[in-house]
Design a protein around this motif. Structure first.
Motif, short mmCIF file in Angstrom:
data_model
loop_
_atom_site.label_atom_id
_atom_site.label_comp_id
_atom_site.label_asym_id
_atom_site.label_seq_id
_atom_site.Cartn_x
_atom_site.Cartn_y
_atom_site.Cartn_z
N UNK A 115 17.03 28.43 12.34
CA UNK A 115 18.33 28.71 12.73
C UNK A 115 18.41 29.27 14.15
N UNK A 116 17.25 29.68 14.77
CA UNK A 116 17.28 30.08 16.19
C UNK A 116 17.50 28.91 17.09
N UNK A 117 17.39 27.86 16.81
CA UNK A 117 17.78 26.60 17.60
C UNK A 117 19.34 26.23 17.44
N UNK A 118 20.14 26.67 16.29
CA UNK A 118 21.33 26.31 15.92
C UNK A 118 22.32 26.89 16.82
N UNK A 119 23.22 25.99 17.32
CA UNK A 119 24.15 26.68 18.18
C UNK A 119 25.51 26.78 17.59
N UNK A 120 25.77 26.34 16.49
CA UNK A 120 26.92 26.51 15.62
C UNK A 120 26.82 27.94 14.62
N UNK A 121 27.85 27.92 13.73
CA UNK A 121 27.87 29.17 12.84
C UNK A 121 26.68 28.88 11.97
N UNK A 122 25.99 30.10 11.84
CA UNK A 122 24.75 30.24 11.00
C UNK A 122 25.12 30.28 9.44
N UNK A 123 26.22 30.22 9.15
CA UNK A 123 26.95 30.04 7.78
C UNK A 123 26.07 28.97 7.07
N UNK A 124 25.74 27.74 7.88
CA UNK A 124 25.34 26.52 7.31
C UNK A 124 23.77 27.01 6.67
N UNK A 125 23.01 27.86 7.29
CA UNK A 125 22.01 28.04 6.63
C UNK A 125 21.76 28.97 5.44
N UNK A 126 22.98 29.42 4.87
CA UNK A 126 23.02 30.15 3.89
C UNK A 126 23.50 29.26 2.66
N UNK A 127 22.76 29.45 1.65
CA UNK A 127 22.85 28.62 0.16
C UNK A 127 24.36 29.09 -0.42
N UNK A 128 24.78 28.18 -0.86
CA UNK A 128 26.18 28.37 -1.57
C UNK A 128 25.84 29.08 -2.85
N UNK A 129 26.33 30.21 -3.20
CA UNK A 129 26.11 30.72 -4.69
C UNK A 129 26.72 30.08 -5.69
#
Length: 181
Positions: A115-129
């Protein structure tokens, strides 16, 4: 004498690594059918086929490698999730996390998580519930903490500063700090 010793590769292994580096899916499928153990082979940089597929944003190749027995969290300095993050491949990041349960907390050799390399929204790292149909669904717990009020006063007659911490009463509205665990 060279510091780098030449290591000859098996021709099948060489073709495999070459097809992975350039993203030739047809060759990869053919070679995997011929020798399933190739999915675990590493090149001289220690990238596996999964690493190459993630680096190039090849979601179809990522799926093929993982369904063929590749370890989603194998680390060669970086995981496949790190490489997909570094190169901005959002669909690969989401597939690795949501479909193949890639661990987001693994650190690379620099101590960084993907996630520290990701330049977009960090929401992509959250699993959908998802809705639990009898299965255990892991959700983030939210804990709320009331922030104490702080009163700073100065006495002119005595020349003193007074500092008081107060806990706000439960009935009044106040600012809160949400911590996700």
């Amino acid at each position: 004498m060279s510091l780098f010793h030449r290591v000859s590769l098996d021709p099948l292994e060489k073709e495999w690594l070459k097809s992975c580096a350039v993203g030739n899916m047809a060759a990869q499928r053919r070679l995997l059918a011929q020798e399933p153990g190739l999915v675990l082979k590493k090149d001289f940089i220690t990238f596996t086929a999964l690493h190459w597929a993630a680096k190039h944003g090849r979601e179809d190749a990522v799926d093929m490698m993982l369904h063929s027995g590749a370890d989603v969290n194998v680390r060669s300095g970086y995981t496949a999730l790190h490489l997909a993050s570094i190169h901005g491949h959002q669909d690969v990041v989401q597939t690795l996390i949501n479909t193949h349960n890639a661990k987001t907390s693994i650190r690379d050799y620099h101590g960084k998580m993907a996630v520290q390399y990701w330049s977009g929204s960090t929401d992509v790292f959250d699993k959908p519930e998802s809705q639990s149909g009898g299965r255990c669904v892991r959700r983030r717990r939210t804990q709320r903490y009331a922030l104490p009020s702080l009163l700073l006063s100065r006495s002119r007659s005595q020349g003193q500063l007074n500092l008081e911490f107060r806990t706000p009463p439960q009935s009044c509205s106040h600012d809160a700090l949400d911590l996700h665990v």
